[in-house]
Write an enzyme that holds these catalytic residues in place. Structure first.
Site, short mmCIF file in Angstrom:
data_model
loop_
_atom_site.label_atom_id
_atom_site.label_comp_id
_atom_site.label_asym_id
_atom_site.label_seq_id
_atom_site.Cartn_x
_atom_site.Cartn_y
_atom_site.Cartn_z
N GLY A 44 -47.98 41.56 12.37
CA GLY A 44 -48.35 41.34 10.97
C GLY A 44 -48.86 39.93 10.75
CG ASP A 55 -46.70 37.57 8.28
OD1 ASP A 55 -46.85 38.68 7.75
OD2 ASP A 55 -45.93 37.37 9.26
CG ASP A 82 -44.58 42.88 12.49
OD1 ASP A 82 -43.58 43.21 11.84
OD2 ASP A 82 -45.12 41.76 12.40
C1 SPV Z 1 -45.38 38.69 13.80
O1 SPV Z 1 -46.02 38.39 14.82
O2 SPV Z 1 -45.90 39.18 12.79
C2 SPV Z 1 -43.92 38.49 13.77
C3 SPV Z 1 -43.32 37.49 14.64
O3 SPV Z 1 -43.28 39.14 12.98
S1 SPV Z 1 -43.08 36.05 13.70
O4 SPV Z 1 -44.35 35.64 13.13
O5 SPV Z 1 -42.54 35.04 14.61
O6 SPV Z 1 -42.12 36.32 12.64
MG MG Z 2 -44.39 40.05 11.51
#
Ligand code: SPV
Ligand code: MG
Length: 291
Positions: A44, A55, A82
């Site tokens: 995500g 995000d 995810d």
């Molecule tokens: C993602 O890659 O979207 C994850 C991992 O959920 S993190 O960004 O580390 O939360």
């Molecule tokens: Mg994520």
């Protein structure tokens, strides 16, 4: 449903460590496969970044699902999806699982945050967790909705990310396993592996663990394997970071040089993109079918 959900289960059962690399589109996923990883992380964070967005639950399920489906059409590796919070409550999760399994995912990771979520690694991020009972209901819904018993439901425990400490993280993980999670993803943003190693050593639950060592890169595959309980290692954002590094470097050089005359030797030739696009097949098909 693709049969590669079985592959992921097999790697995990065979005392191995599945190395799963992030992707944000079919091309990056194809490069993950060519490089020799064991699976693709439909991240995500990467898709949000590729859309120029943070995000924080802005990318919709439909957008993420369309990307995953397109990745599944161009690759054969198992895809770990995810799905953030599962896009709502347990009722939404029933639909989410049906959709992701149908799109070709081998597993989903559902996190125990409230919707809308905030990305985990940002300093000072607002991290609110769901009540344990509510998240257990979501996990039970996920297990109920899957058709293929090999399709894995991975519960993501964000207690360490939320600063609630190891005791709470262990308790939550145990409750998630009890609710039917096949694995627990335990996340940490500490810059050394200490916090995560302590959790792993203390974990005596019935299911194996998944880690995402972005913040603590000292955690190599060999070190994770030695801990025994980690079965999946996700490289969470290295495709998007590698692309940004490459584009920033090349774009700056073109601006500095006033043209593309010097940069050409540093980037793949157009023929390499033709190879990835399978232009040879197009040519063969032209010969065969164009009259
Ligand atoms: C993602 O890659 O979207 C994850 C991992 O959920 S993190 O960004 O580390 O939360
Ligand atoms: Mg994520």
């Amino acid at each position: 449903m693709k049969q590669n959900s079985k592959n992921l289960r097999e790697i995990i059962a065979a005392d191995g460590l599945a190395r799963i690399m992030a992707a944000h589109n079919p091309l990056s996923a194809m490069l993950v496969e060519e490089a020799g990883f064991d699976g693709i992380w439909a991240s995500g964070f990467e898709l949000s970044a590729a859309c120029g967005l943070p995000d924080v639950s802005l990318v919709s399920m439909a957008e993420h699902l369309a990307t995953l489906r397109a990745i599944a059409q161009r690759t054969t590796l198992p895809i770990v999806a995810d799905v953030d919070t599962g896009y709502g409550n347990a009722i939404n999760v029933l639909h989410t699982i049906e959709q992701y399994e149908d799109a070709g995912a081998a597993a989903v990771v559902i996190e125990d945050k409230t919707f809308p979520k905030v990305t985990s690694l940002v300093a000072g991020g607002r991290q609110e967790l769901l009540r344990v009972e509510e998240f257990q209901g979501k996990l039970e819904a996920a297990a109920h909705a899957r058709k293929d018993p090999n399709f894995m439901i991975i519960a993501r425990d964000e207690a360490l990310i939320a600063g609630l400490g190891e005791r709470v993280a262990l308790e939550r993980a145990a409750r998630y396993a009890e609710a039917g999670a096949d694995m627990i993803l335990i996340h940490s943003k500490q810059q050394t592996p200490d916090e995560i190693e302590s959790f792993i050593n203390a974990w005596n639950g019935s299911v194996p663990l998944v880690i995402v060592p972005t913040a603590y890169p000292q955690m190599t595959e060999a070190r994770a394997l030695a801990l025994k309980k980690v079965k999946i290692l996700i490289y969470g954002n290295h495709a998007i970071r590698a692309s940004v590094t490459a584009m920033q470097k090349v774009f700056a050089q073109i601006i500095a040089d006033g043209g593309i005359h010097r940069v050409d030797q540093d980037i793949v030739p157009v023929s390499e993109i033709f190879r990835l696009q399978k232009m040879d097949e197009v040519k063969a098909n032209e010969k065969r079918f164009l009259r």
